[in-house]
Scaffold this active site. Structure first.
Site, PDB file in Angstrom:
ATOM      1  N   ASP A  35     -78.912 -17.629  35.949  1.00  0.00           N
ATOM      2  CA  ASP A  35     -78.153 -16.382  35.919  1.00  0.00           C
ATOM      3  C   ASP A  35     -76.780 -16.615  35.278  1.00  0.00           C
ATOM      4  O   ASP A  35     -75.988 -17.422  35.776  1.00  0.00           O
ATOM      5  CB  ASP A  35     -77.985 -15.871  37.364  1.00  0.00           C
ATOM      6  CG  ASP A  35     -77.635 -14.386  37.405  1.00  0.00           C
ATOM      7  OD1 ASP A  35     -77.319 -13.826  36.350  1.00  0.00           O
ATOM      8  OD2 ASP A  35     -77.700 -13.804  38.495  1.00  0.00           O
ATOM      9  N   ASP A  36     -76.524 -15.927  34.171  1.00  0.00           N
ATOM     10  CA  ASP A  36     -75.204 -15.982  33.519  1.00  0.00           C
ATOM     11  C   ASP A  36     -74.838 -17.372  32.981  1.00  0.00           C
ATOM     12  O   ASP A  36     -73.652 -17.716  32.890  1.00  0.00           O
ATOM     13  CB  ASP A  36     -74.078 -15.510  34.472  1.00  0.00           C
ATOM     14  CG  ASP A  36     -74.142 -14.024  34.760  1.00  0.00           C
ATOM     15  OD1 ASP A  36     -75.060 -13.343  34.261  1.00  0.00           O
ATOM     16  OD2 ASP A  36     -73.261 -13.534  35.504  1.00  0.00           O
ATOM     17  N   CYS A  74     -78.024  -8.409  33.733  1.00  0.00           N
ATOM     18  CA  CYS A  74     -79.076  -8.904  34.635  1.00  0.00           C
ATOM     19  C   CYS A  74     -80.278  -7.979  34.771  1.00  0.00           C
ATOM     20  O   CYS A  74     -81.401  -8.354  34.457  1.00  0.00           O
ATOM     21  CB  CYS A  74     -78.504  -9.104  36.034  1.00  0.00           C
ATOM     22  SG  CYS A  74     -77.110 -10.222  36.101  1.00  0.00           S
ATOM     23  N   LYS A 127     -83.312 -14.389  43.025  1.00  0.00           N
ATOM     24  CA  LYS A 127     -82.808 -13.047  42.723  1.00  0.00           C
ATOM     25  C   LYS A 127     -83.905 -12.066  42.304  1.00  0.00           C
ATOM     26  O   LYS A 127     -84.825 -12.427  41.584  1.00  0.00           O
ATOM     27  CB  LYS A 127     -81.779 -13.185  41.612  1.00  0.00           C
ATOM     28  CG  LYS A 127     -81.251 -11.877  41.052  1.00  0.00           C
ATOM     29  CD  LYS A 127     -79.966 -12.145  40.300  1.00  0.00           C
ATOM     30  CE  LYS A 127     -79.544 -10.959  39.454  1.00  0.00           C
ATOM     31  NZ  LYS A 127     -78.183 -11.131  38.924  1.00  0.00           N
ATOM     32  N   HIS A 129     -83.009  -8.013  41.998  1.00  0.00           N
ATOM     33  CA  HIS A 129     -82.141  -7.104  41.246  1.00  0.00           C
ATOM     34  C   HIS A 129     -82.898  -6.040  40.463  1.00  0.00           C
ATOM     35  O   HIS A 129     -82.475  -5.616  39.389  1.00  0.00           O
ATOM     36  CB  HIS A 129     -81.207  -7.895  40.306  1.00  0.00           C
ATOM     37  CG  HIS A 129     -79.921  -7.143  40.044  1.00  0.00           C
ATOM     38  ND1 HIS A 129     -79.038  -7.511  39.061  1.00  0.00           N
ATOM     39  CD2 HIS A 129     -79.405  -6.047  40.636  1.00  0.00           C
ATOM     40  CE1 HIS A 129     -78.021  -6.668  39.053  1.00  0.00           C
ATOM     41  NE2 HIS A 129     -78.224  -5.781  40.007  1.00  0.00           N
ATOM     42  N   HIS A 225     -74.167 -17.531  38.592  1.00  0.00           N
ATOM     43  CA  HIS A 225     -73.446 -16.260  38.706  1.00  0.00           C
ATOM     44  C   HIS A 225     -72.224 -16.453  39.604  1.00  0.00           C
ATOM     45  O   HIS A 225     -72.273 -17.235  40.553  1.00  0.00           O
ATOM     46  CB  HIS A 225     -74.370 -15.217  39.332  1.00  0.00           C
ATOM     47  CG  HIS A 225     -73.967 -13.795  39.067  1.00  0.00           C
ATOM     48  ND1 HIS A 225     -72.823 -13.240  39.589  1.00  0.00           N
ATOM     49  CD2 HIS A 225     -74.564 -12.820  38.337  1.00  0.00           C
ATOM     50  CE1 HIS A 225     -72.740 -11.969  39.195  1.00  0.00           C
ATOM     51  NE2 HIS A 225     -73.775 -11.689  38.433  1.00  0.00           N
ATOM     52  N   ASP A 288     -80.606 -15.421  31.740  1.00  0.00           N
ATOM     53  CA  ASP A 288     -80.860 -13.971  31.658  1.00  0.00           C
ATOM     54  C   ASP A 288     -79.926 -13.249  30.703  1.00  0.00           C
ATOM     55  O   ASP A 288     -80.223 -12.142  30.256  1.00  0.00           O
ATOM     56  CB  ASP A 288     -80.814 -13.332  33.048  1.00  0.00           C
ATOM     57  CG  ASP A 288     -79.425 -13.338  33.669  1.00  0.00           C
ATOM     58  OD1 ASP A 288     -78.575 -14.165  33.266  1.00  0.00           O
ATOM     59  OD2 ASP A 288     -79.172 -12.533  34.572  1.00  0.00           O
ATOM     60  N   ASN A 289     -78.788 -13.840  30.421  1.00  0.00           N
ATOM     61  CA  ASN A 289     -77.823 -13.300  29.452  1.00  0.00           C
ATOM     62  C   ASN A 289     -76.748 -14.360  29.278  1.00  0.00           C
ATOM     63  O   ASN A 289     -76.773 -15.386  29.955  1.00  0.00           O
ATOM     64  CB  ASN A 289     -77.230 -11.959  29.923  1.00  0.00           C
ATOM     65  CG  ASN A 289     -76.789 -11.943  31.373  1.00  0.00           C
ATOM     66  OD1 ASN A 289     -77.367 -11.250  32.197  1.00  0.00           O
ATOM     67  ND2 ASN A 289     -75.775 -12.731  31.699  1.00  0.00           N
ATOM     68  N   LYS A 310     -71.278 -12.063  28.252  1.00  0.00           N
ATOM     69  CA  LYS A 310     -72.173 -11.170  28.993  1.00  0.00           C
ATOM     70  C   LYS A 310     -71.693  -9.725  28.837  1.00  0.00           C
ATOM     71  O   LYS A 310     -70.489  -9.489  28.789  1.00  0.00           O
ATOM     72  CB  LYS A 310     -72.149 -11.569  30.465  1.00  0.00           C
ATOM     73  CG  LYS A 310     -72.955 -10.648  31.374  1.00  0.00           C
ATOM     74  CD  LYS A 310     -72.854 -11.082  32.829  1.00  0.00           C
ATOM     75  CE  LYS A 310     -73.622 -10.131  33.734  1.00  0.00           C
ATOM     76  NZ  LYS A 310     -73.583 -10.527  35.148  1.00  0.00           N
TER      77      LYS A 310
END
Ligand SMILES: *[C@@H]1O[C@H](CO)[C@@H](O)[C@H](O)[C@H]1NC(C)=O
Ligand SMILES: *[C@@H]1O[C@H](CO)[C@@H](O)[C@H](O)[C@H]1NC(C)=O
Ligand SMILES: *[C@@H]1O[C@H](CO)[C@@H](O)[C@H](O)[C@H]1NC(C)=O
Ligand SMILES: *[C@@H]1O[C@H](CO)[C@@H](O)[C@H](O)[C@H]1NC(C)=O
Length: 574
Positions: A35-36, A74, A127, A129, A225, A288-289, A310
């Protein structure tokens, strides 16, 4: 006739050989989603600052996906992965879900359900989301046999609390679940370890016999994250202490978080090898990004030398870290520049799992890339719709080497180059031997005794690593480049991956052609479905301090199910 019989016999024999059956039939599919995580935060992309030997070991023995594109945030990326469709076709192209929003992934069959059709056991860890306002939108109702994790955007790494601020104040709720039940007993333990332990436990408990079901493990980490205000970054102190060479204390903690993520990858690969499942696995590691190096909730990640962060449509936001490892891949190792989008995984993995894409819905935006990944063929994809945000008035599309961007996301302050602090500092030299000796490196060597893998040796690594590195033609730190966001901005991504020269004036007809492409997509757009938060319904105070589904039609009728009852068990009257 006799010959035919022999052939049938041979076929049966082939099918009966466990290894063959597993490999040519249905491989285990393991997705580790970070994540991130920033482009420059894995050491296989060339940075010495944060060694990621386990992730690198997979990269150098598989295919480095250097043109793997994701959505800039996300929820949209996860929606695209699960459905194989662009978020603009789901109404999910706007902001990510907020906790009290009565919204989730629209109904319809998604990846774990397709894989279940093919006999897979499906497990989600970490996660989600994609909504939780009602139980029907949570993972175990959307095709996963089990889920240990959280439903929201993020939580803090030890207490699993999500703090949300709405117009009338702040709301704090606990968010860690086994299926629908709150997992209070895990509070206090570091999230990356909790999710890794669960993944390892799932692998250890999986029926790995030749006739057992293949496993789809979706391990979506919280790392890296940022958490709640006041404790954006958290990692065990002993891990932080390994990074004394990093001067910025935030970046140092971030490095420790990345390092724990890397350890997680190593432990998962090792567990697969110990169960002899690695030989018949496909492992993906994706972000994810891009990293929010700057913005409302920064994590001190780095997308250097890519532009933007992001949330933006610059390469730093949408060109994600990506790799795939599997003994099924031919001509490995290699660095691939084949154009891929996160929607491609649905048809690609479905094919890898032995399904026929013809039986999938016909309006997928994802393209089956399995053959081109396995055999190193050209990508069947020519175009990527990066996004159209009709409320934010931003859009971007890629066509061959060209990319057109219109509008500025949030603020022009995000249009620069970030995450290059301490580039001048000296770090311990990159250690190729430690990659080979990492948990993942050793597991790959061990697996090579039973299936054809030719493990990459230390001396081959530096060549791979330098070809995986993006270097930019110009000095990126020279202020904001000339693209104000009002006009069309056109870049030749192949020769200018850092988006430093806007060619919209000199290549006007290309810019107009791409703008026409965007208009065509605009006509098929489903309006974004974001809602005002239902603070009254979702207020954690009503739900024993947890973020819980609050629309519970039929709750009474199912109250006999313990897990469900737990959710329905409100502590305060309405
Ligand atoms: C989650 O739900 C599934 C299906 O109902 C069940 O098999 C599994 O045991 C549950 N897991 C937990 C931890 O409750
Ligand atoms: C590289 O890592 C290996 C362990 O895998 C270690 O033995 C060796 O000393 C390291 N080399 C350097 C220069 O630090
Ligand atoms: C890039 O430009 C900045 C600002 O002008 C300057 O400080 C820096 O030394 C330059 N870096 C390189 C590698 O030329
Ligand atoms: C309510 O929350 C507390 C923790 O604050 C927990 O210990 C307790 O088990 C929860 N009660 C129910 C019924 O879930």
């Amino acid at each position: 006739m006799a010959e035919r019989k022999n052939r049938v016999l041979l076929l049966l024999l082939l099918l009966a050989t466990p290894c063959t059956a597993a490999i040519y039939g249905r491989p285990h599919i393991i997705l580790i989603l970070a994540d991130d995580l920033g482009w420059n935060d894995v050491s296989f992309h060339g940075s010495d600052q944060i060694p990621t030997p386990n992730i690198d070991a997979l990269a150098y023995n598989g295919v480095i996906l250097n043109s793997h594109y994701v959505q800039p945030t996300c929820t949209p990326t996860r929606a695209a992965f699960m459905t194989g469709r662009y978020p603009v076709h789901l109404g999910m192209q706007g902001n990510s879900l907020v906790a009290a929003e009565s919204r989730g992934l629209p109904p319809g069959k998604i990846l774990p359900q397709y894989l279940k059709d093919l006999g897979y056991t499906t497990r989600a860890v970490g996660k989600w989301h994609l909504g939780f306002y009602k139980p029907e939108v949570t993972p175990t109702y959307r095709g996963f046999d089990s889920h240990l994790g959280y439903w929201n955007d993020y939580v803090s790494y030890y207490d699993y609390i999500l703090q949300e601020r709405y117009s009338d104040g702040e709301y704090n709720g606990f968010d860690l679940r086994r299926n629908l039940s709150a997992a209070w007993e895990l509070a206090g333990r570091y999230a990356t370890d909790v999710f890794t332990d669960e993944a390892v436990r799932i692998i250890q408990g999986h029926d790995a016999s030749p006739l057992g079901p293949p496993l789809f493990l979706y391990l979506a980490h919280l790392a890296v994250h940022a958490g709640n205000r006041g404790k954006l970054l958290e990692a065990p102190q002993q891990e932080i202490d390994k990074f004394r060479h990093i001067r910025d204390p935030n970046r140092r903690t971030y490095a420790a978080m990345v390092s724990k993520l890397d350890e997680s990858v190593g432990r998962v690969v090792q567990a697969l090898q110990r169960r002899h499942m690695l030989e018949s696995s496909v492992i993906l590691f994706l972000s994810d990004n891009g990293a929010p190096s700057k913005g409302r909730q920064p994590n001190w990640g780095s997308n250097w030398p890519l532009k933007g962060v992001k949330e933006t449509l610059w390469e730093g936001g949408v060109r994600g870290v990506g790799l795939i490892w599997s003994p099924l891949l031919q001509q490995t190792p290699r660095v691939s520049s084949q154009l891929m989008h996160v929607t491609d995984w649905l048809p690609t993995l479905y094919t890898a799992a032995g399904g026929h894409v013809a039986s999938l819905r016909h309006d997928l935006d994802g393209v089956d890339q399995w053959e081109s990944l396995v055999y190193n063929l050209a990508s069947p994809r020519r175009e990527i719709l990066h996004n159209i945000d009709e409320r934010g008035r931003t859009a971007a599309v890629r066509f061959h080497n060209w990319k057109l961007i219109i509008g500025t996301v949030r603020s022009s302050a995000l249009n620069g180059y970030f995450g290059h602090g301490e580039l001048d500092a000296s770090y311990p030299a990159y250690n190729e031997t430690s990659v080979v000796n990492s948990m993942a490196g050793r597991a790959i060597i061990a697996a090579s005794s039973s299936v054809y893998i030719n493990p990459t040796r230390a001396h081959q690594i530096s060549l791979l690593r330098s070809s995986a590195q993006i270097t930019c033609p110009s000095n990126n730190s020279l202020g904001i480049p000339p693209c104000s966001g009002k006009e069309l901005c056109l870049y030749d991504i192949e020769s200018d991956p850092c988006e430093s020269s806007n060619l919209a004036e000199t290549h006007r007809s290309v810019a107009l052609r791409l703008r026409a492409l965007l208009s065509a997509h605009r006509n098929a757009l489903v309006k974004q479905s974001n809602l005002q938060p239902d603070v009254r319904g979702a207020n954690p105070k009503r739900w024993n301090g947890t973020w819980s589904p609050w629309l519970l039609d039929g709750c009474g009728s199912r109250a006999s199910e313990d897990a469900y009852f737990n959710v329905c068990d409100r502590t305060e009257p309405l």
